[in-house]
Design an enzyme around this catalytic site. Structure first.
Site, PDB file in Angstrom:
ATOM      1  N   SER A   1      14.747  43.041 -14.694  1.00  0.00           N
ATOM      2  CA  SER A   1      13.639  43.577 -14.918  1.00  0.00           C
ATOM      3  C   SER A   1      12.965  42.974 -16.467  1.00  0.00           C
ATOM      4  O   SER A   1      11.818  43.765 -16.777  1.00  0.00           O
ATOM      5  CB  SER A   1      14.096  44.847 -15.688  1.00  0.00           C
ATOM      6  OG  SER A   1      14.024  45.763 -14.398  1.00  0.00           O
TER       7      SER A   1
ATOM      8  N   LYS B   1       9.203  42.001 -15.919  1.00  0.00           N
ATOM      9  CA  LYS B   1       8.086  43.245 -16.087  1.00  0.00           C
ATOM     10  C   LYS B   1       7.213  42.998 -17.135  1.00  0.00           C
ATOM     11  O   LYS B   1       6.311  43.415 -17.122  1.00  0.00           O
ATOM     12  CB  LYS B   1       8.944  44.679 -15.707  1.00  0.00           C
ATOM     13  CG  LYS B   1       9.745  44.702 -14.425  1.00  0.00           C
ATOM     14  CD  LYS B   1      10.440  46.078 -14.260  1.00  0.00           C
ATOM     15  CE  LYS B   1      11.262  45.945 -12.821  1.00  0.00           C
ATOM     16  NZ  LYS B   1      12.162  47.278 -12.905  1.00  0.00           N
TER      17      LYS B   1
ATOM     18  N   TYR C   1       8.144  41.305  -5.785  1.00  0.00           N
ATOM     19  CA  TYR C   1       9.112  42.008  -6.668  1.00  0.00           C
ATOM     20  C   TYR C   1      10.400  41.288  -6.615  1.00  0.00           C
ATOM     21  O   TYR C   1      10.976  41.115  -7.747  1.00  0.00           O
ATOM     22  CB  TYR C   1       9.252  43.457  -6.601  1.00  0.00           C
ATOM     23  CG  TYR C   1      10.088  44.391  -7.110  1.00  0.00           C
ATOM     24  CD1 TYR C   1       9.716  44.390  -8.690  1.00  0.00           C
ATOM     25  CD2 TYR C   1      11.212  44.632  -6.892  1.00  0.00           C
ATOM     26  CE1 TYR C   1      10.628  45.215  -9.691  1.00  0.00           C
ATOM     27  CE2 TYR C   1      12.006  45.411  -7.789  1.00  0.00           C
ATOM     28  CZ  TYR C   1      11.748  45.688  -8.936  1.00  0.00           C
ATOM     29  OH  TYR C   1      12.776  46.070  -9.863  1.00  0.00           O
TER      30      TYR C   1
ATOM     31  N   TYR D   1      15.180  51.389 -20.413  1.00  0.00           N
ATOM     32  CA  TYR D   1      15.733  52.336 -19.342  1.00  0.00           C
ATOM     33  C   TYR D   1      15.751  53.547 -19.900  1.00  0.00           C
ATOM     34  O   TYR D   1      15.023  53.968 -21.201  1.00  0.00           O
ATOM     35  CB  TYR D   1      16.954  51.883 -18.935  1.00  0.00           C
ATOM     36  CG  TYR D   1      17.147  50.629 -17.997  1.00  0.00           C
ATOM     37  CD1 TYR D   1      16.377  50.289 -17.137  1.00  0.00           C
ATOM     38  CD2 TYR D   1      17.864  49.726 -18.673  1.00  0.00           C
ATOM     39  CE1 TYR D   1      16.355  48.997 -16.628  1.00  0.00           C
ATOM     40  CE2 TYR D   1      18.064  48.260 -17.943  1.00  0.00           C
ATOM     41  CZ  TYR D   1      17.297  48.265 -16.848  1.00  0.00           C
ATOM     42  OH  TYR D   1      17.085  46.939 -16.476  1.00  0.00           O
TER      43      TYR D   1
ATOM     44  N   VAL E   1      19.166  44.189 -15.657  1.00  0.00           N
ATOM     45  CA  VAL E   1      20.453  44.443 -15.184  1.00  0.00           C
ATOM     46  C   VAL E   1      21.155  43.091 -15.201  1.00  0.00           C
ATOM     47  O   VAL E   1      22.394  43.299 -14.931  1.00  0.00           O
ATOM     48  CB  VAL E   1      20.488  45.394 -14.096  1.00  0.00           C
ATOM     49  CG1 VAL E   1      19.939  46.755 -14.284  1.00  0.00           C
ATOM     50  CG2 VAL E   1      19.863  44.674 -12.881  1.00  0.00           C
TER      51      VAL E   1
HETATM   52  N1  GLU Z   1      15.689  43.908  -9.309  1.00  0.00           N
HETATM   53  C1  GLU Z   1      16.386  44.993 -10.108  1.00  0.00           C
HETATM   54  C2  GLU Z   1      16.208  46.403  -9.328  1.00  0.00           C
HETATM   55  O1  GLU Z   1      15.043  46.578  -8.793  1.00  0.00           O
HETATM   56  C3  GLU Z   1      15.838  45.193 -11.560  1.00  0.00           C
HETATM   57  C4  GLU Z   1      16.617  46.277 -12.207  1.00  0.00           C
HETATM   58  C5  GLU Z   1      16.533  46.056 -13.426  1.00  0.00           C
HETATM   59  O2  GLU Z   1      16.930  44.891 -14.164  1.00  0.00           O
HETATM   60  O3  GLU Z   1      16.212  47.247 -14.298  1.00  0.00           O
HETATM   61  O4  GLU Z   1      16.781  47.065  -9.028  1.00  0.00           O
END
Ligand code: GLU
Length: 305
Positions: free
Chosen positions: A63, A66, A189, A241, A259
């Site tokens: 993530s 992002k 994604y 998060y 994650v």
């Molecule tokens: N590819 C992971 C998902 O979509 C990313 C989650 C993350 O790193 O927050 O669950």
């Protein structure tokens, strides 16, 4: 300031907690990453690099990507168009919550929860036919490393178990908040999440956010000073998060986690710092990584406050 000495002290102090976290196992490929890794890198705006431990080892940034796609989507769509489709409030819910997306009628709370990031992908795809290459080029340029690549095995592994993400994308589509095909958005994604980078690349890739939008490598203004401020504010309030309050309280810096166990944080006007340790706490942030960043701001006496 002797950042090297500070990084070495931090490495020693976090050693006991490195193996106490839990690797993300809902993506099969990530479950296989050894728990005993720890790396940290600091890139300063005046051109100095400091690192410790496994700072040059490649891992799945998940993530953290992002933040990169938010910059790209902002460049393509502009702030007003983006904010019609994604909010800017902390979610207080897990990053892959379906419930919240339903009762808020398909408008994701913020760009860093999964649904929000899928809207970013959709915007990028609407503006660029080869969105995957556009994202890759952007991240390579930001990090000043043309060798960065996706990890196709990680992307395929996530796709094979990504039922919840598929549900989120379908929800978005049903509310009219995706212009492109669900399958295409999901593939992009999963690819962006599979980007394989090390702490040094990651710290460098956030430099425009620490440098008021200006690339230290090309000297070009990539985003405006105001956009850099807004993205940093979003990271402070939504980047780690639903433990974002705890992270802000302990670390006092805007940051984005993934994650895969990576976290990047920054002090505007001064530096970017990236840390990696794959063992996560119950909120999905790196356990040793969060502690290392807390120690970093404590020992240096520098934060944004
Ligand atoms: N590819 C992971 C998902 O979509 C990313 C989650 C993350 O790193 O927050 O669950």
């Amino acid at each position: 300031m002797d950042y090297q000495q500070i990084l070495e002290e931090i490495h020693t102090e976090v050693k006991p907690v490195i193996t106490q976290g839990k690797v993300a196992d809902y993506i099969p490929k990530l479950a296989a990453v050894p728990l005993n890794k720890f790396g940290m890198a600091v890139q300063t705006l005046d051109g100095k690099l400091f690192s410790v431990g496994d700072a040059d080892e490649y891992f799945s940034i998940q993530s953290i990507s992002k933040a990169h796609t938010l910059i790209l989507a902002l460049q393509f769509a502009g702030e007003n168009n983006l904010l019609k489709r994604v909010g800017r409030e902390p979610s207080g819910n897990p990053f892959n919550s379906l419930v919240q997306l339903e009762y808020e009628n398909g408008i994701p709370r913020n760009p860093f929860i999964n649904a929000g990031a899928m809207v970013l992908v959709d915007i990028i795809l609407s503006h660029s036919k080869d969105a995957v290459q556009t994202i890759l080029k952007f991240v390579r340029d930001r990090s000043n490393n043309q060798n960065i690549d996706f990890d196709k095995e990680v992307a395929a592994s996530e796709k094979s178990t990504g039922f919840r993400n598929a549900a989120l994308a379908n929800f978005l589509k049903s509310y009219g908040n995706l212009e492109n095909d669900v399958e295409d958005v999901l593939d992009i994604y999963f690819s962006q999440c599979s980007l394989s980078m090390n702490c040094i690349d990651l710290a460098r890739s956030f430099m425009i956010l620490a440098n008021h939008g200006l690339s230290p490598w090309s000297g070009k203004q990539i985003i405006s000073k105001s956009q850099a401020k807004r993205i940093n504010s979003l990271m402070l309030t939504c980047g780690t998060y639903d433990a974002v309050g705890d992270f802000a309280y302990r670390v006092g810096l805007p940051g984005k986690s993934g994650v895969g166990g990576g976290i990047v944080a920054l002090i505007p006007g001064r530096l970017c710092v990236a840390v990696w340790s794959p063992g996560l706490n119950s909120s999905g942030n790196s356990l040793a990584g969060t502690q290392a960043l807390e120690l970093f701001t404590t020992k240096t006496g520098k934060s944004i406050f």
